[in-house]
Design a protein around this motif. Sequence first.
Motif, mmCIF file in Angstrom:
data_model
loop_
_atom_site.group_PDB
_atom_site.id
_atom_site.type_symbol
_atom_site.label_atom_id
_atom_site.label_comp_id
_atom_site.label_asym_id
_atom_site.label_seq_id
_atom_site.Cartn_x
_atom_site.Cartn_y
_atom_site.Cartn_z
ATOM 1 N N PRO A 141 -9.122 3.818 -0.644
ATOM 2 C CA PRO A 141 -9.335 4.286 0.653
ATOM 3 C C PRO A 141 -10.877 4.342 0.696
ATOM 4 O O PRO A 141 -11.561 4.660 -0.311
ATOM 5 N N SER A 184 0.798 -1.302 -0.156
ATOM 6 C CA SER A 184 -0.150 -0.017 0.218
ATOM 7 C C SER A 184 0.781 1.095 0.114
ATOM 8 O O SER A 184 2.119 1.156 0.377
ATOM 9 N N ARG A 230 -7.628 2.494 4.442
ATOM 10 C CA ARG A 230 -7.787 1.278 3.592
ATOM 11 C C ARG A 230 -8.050 0.064 4.598
ATOM 12 O O ARG A 230 -7.445 -0.109 5.150
#
Length: 442
Positions: free
Chosen positions: A413, A302, A388
């Motif tokens: 998100p 991420s 997230r």
Amino acid sequence: MVDAHRTFVIVGGGLAGAKAAETLRAEGFTGRVILIGDERDHPYERPPLSKGYLAGSDERGSVFVHEPAWYASADIELHLGQPAVHLDREKKSVRLGDGTRVHYDKLLLATGAEPRRLEIPGTDLVGVHHLRRLAHADRLRGTLSALGRENGHLVIAGAGWIGLEVAAAARTYGAEVTVIEPRPGPLHTVLGPEMGALFADLHREHGVRFHFGTRVTEITGEDGQVSAVRTADGDEHPAHDVLAAIGAAPRTALAESAGLALAPGGPDGPGGIAVDEALRTSDPDIHAAGDAAAVRYPLPASADGTHAPGEWLRVEHWANALNGGPAAARSMLGHQVRYDRVPYFFSDQYDLGMEFSGHAPPGSYDQVVCRGDVGKREFVAFWLRGNRVLAGLNANVWNVTDEVQALIRSGAPVDPLALADPGVPLAALGTQDAGTRNGTPA
């Protein structure tokens, strides 16, 4: 009729091995398929050992992957009760405990895991149990029934999934139960303190006693039989039986002695047999699947660094064996395979059924968001970092696993307020990907 020009060998008589053998035949492989298992029982599924079969609601025969006659009908050659003791990669052969040597063209290691042992005095006493094999469950089922009839006391070392599921089964029989766990709560390394507290409350409501923040240091006995358990903080707990539920270690000895690469280990030991996205080991003719295999975390890193690129992960749960065995079989056949499923498992304890998807150990997330009624234990919880979704748990709420996994896989998100609102469809918060489905609810 079997064409003996090619031989595929599977070492491991569990769910992954059995499903791999089934897949080889379903995909049209006509060569020899040899399945080697060190247990005398035919391949079986392990979840019932701590759930339905242990609790007495399922019959013993329900645990088996296939009827015994299926193996002959599918031309699967079985070597049961025979451990594989040596792997010769140069000669492409496996030697069994009785000296038999089996040649392979392709080999699948589905050797599973074994329970970790308590390295303390008293483990040789009668009444000390482990739970990993069907024979263990047979014995423990009889023990729990006897404890229930006699108001006996079971002490469980470890508050992980196995420890809690056995605690629930023991209380169903009427046994007294104490769980001792060195961490601050149950399931701490998987769910963290927020959801761990919910499971602690659930078990306390059913009469389970917990002792957190300490470990078992000695099992004492009389006349060779367990009588009590002592802990590092000086307490003593009466016990008629003790279950060691402190985790499982991958069975990597065969692979390691043959020089196959292992994933990096941690404080609890080796990290498993390292495989690529096609479940190939460092030897292209050898694959690995199930509890013994370690894969790179399937999702990309991420933007906030929650998951490092290429993080190794070993998943010791039913879905990984169910799906990994067939994926490895297809890879052995030369098919294009990318094993990138989101980790998934399920548990049943008392009247709570749950499914968990993803990977969010303590320290990896910054908030837990719930939708639904946590008090009634009908909700979905999400572990987030930087808004997230890293993982999700649905408790007594069904048919949401696909949506939860889509949110995890997307890495997009989300608005925590919308995530907590049951009126906002989960599908509206992320991008669905039907190709990532992990199966049906248990």
